[in-house]
Design a protein around this motif. Structure first.
Motif, PDB file in Angstrom:
ATOM      1  N   LEU A  85       0.825  -1.206   0.000  1.00 22.10           N
ATOM      2  CA  LEU A  85       0.000   0.000   0.000  1.00 22.10           C
ATOM      3  C   LEU A  85       0.863   1.261   0.000  1.00 22.10           C
ATOM      4  O   LEU A  85       1.799   1.378   0.791  1.00 22.10           O
ATOM      5  N   GLU A  86       0.585   2.155  -0.900  1.00 23.15           N
ATOM      6  CA  GLU A  86       1.223   3.474  -1.026  1.00 23.15           C
ATOM      7  C   GLU A  86       2.684   3.444  -1.465  1.00 23.15           C
ATOM      8  O   GLU A  86       3.346   4.483  -1.478  1.00 23.15           O
ATOM      9  N   ILE A  87       3.219   2.277  -1.851  1.00 19.71           N
ATOM     10  CA  ILE A  87       4.619   2.229  -2.282  1.00 19.71           C
ATOM     11  C   ILE A  87       4.809   2.992  -3.590  1.00 19.71           C
ATOM     12  O   ILE A  87       5.833   3.648  -3.789  1.00 19.71           O
ATOM     13  N   SER A  88       3.811   2.935  -4.485  1.00 16.93           N
ATOM     14  CA  SER A  88       3.921   3.641  -5.775  1.00 16.93           C
ATOM     15  C   SER A  88       4.116   5.139  -5.569  1.00 16.93           C
ATOM     16  O   SER A  88       4.981   5.760  -6.211  1.00 16.93           O
ATOM     17  N   GLU A  89       3.335   5.708  -4.653  1.00 16.53           N
ATOM     18  CA  GLU A  89       3.448   7.145  -4.380  1.00 16.53           C
ATOM     19  C   GLU A  89       4.819   7.487  -3.802  1.00 16.53           C
ATOM     20  O   GLU A  89       5.424   8.494  -4.154  1.00 16.53           O
ATOM     21  N   MET A  90       5.313   6.638  -2.917  1.00 14.74           N
ATOM     22  CA  MET A  90       6.617   6.890  -2.318  1.00 14.74           C
ATOM     23  C   MET A  90       7.716   6.831  -3.377  1.00 14.74           C
ATOM     24  O   MET A  90       8.611   7.680  -3.403  1.00 14.74           O
ATOM     25  N   LYS A  92       7.433   7.375  -6.602  1.00 19.00           N
ATOM     26  CA  LYS A  92       7.302   8.566  -7.460  1.00 19.00           C
ATOM     27  C   LYS A  92       7.914   9.789  -6.789  1.00 19.00           C
ATOM     28  O   LYS A  92       8.603  10.591  -7.426  1.00 19.00           O
ATOM     29  N   GLU A  93       7.679   9.937  -5.492  1.00 17.31           N
ATOM     30  CA  GLU A  93       8.224  11.082  -4.756  1.00 17.31           C
ATOM     31  C   GLU A  93       9.756  11.022  -4.703  1.00 17.31           C
ATOM     32  O   GLU A  93      10.434  12.043  -4.872  1.00 17.31           O
TER      33      GLU A  93
END
Length: 108
Positions: A85-90, A92-93
């Protein structure tokens, strides 16, 4: 100099521990080994390979074959694994901040 971060695919990008346990339990059922219960997972992680084999009634000399069987079965699931969960956003950041990202895996 560009900053580099390496990630382990298994356990970092996707959580594969429960899948590996499920696959082992399939093998255990067929081979007559003791299955791994959810309550035993933490304790097993503290044991040596030899002690894990004793606890699960797996002859130590068969462990390489069990490992190969797990890996082969695991590979069929790779295309359907979902990221943590939320690894994609991390990720990208981190890229946006200028990090070069790398991923390691023992899967082929």
């Amino acid at each position: 100099m560009k900053k580099v971060i390496l990630f382990n695919f298994n356990g970092t990008i996707v959580n594969t521990k429960l899948l590996a346990i499920d696959i082992f339990n399939e093998i255990a059922k067929k081979q007559g080994y003791k299955k791994i219960s959810e309550e035993e997972v933490l304790h097993l992680s503290t044991l040596s390979i030899r002690d894990r084999c004793k606890m699960l009634n797996v002859p130590i000399y068969k462990m390489p074959l069990v490992g190969i069987a797990i890996k082969r079965r695991y590979q069929t699931f790779i295309p359907n694994l979902t990221p943590v969960l939320e690894i994609s956003e991390m990720l990208k950041e981190l890229k946006k901040q200028g990090y070069k990202l790398g991923f390691l895996t023992s899967n082929k």
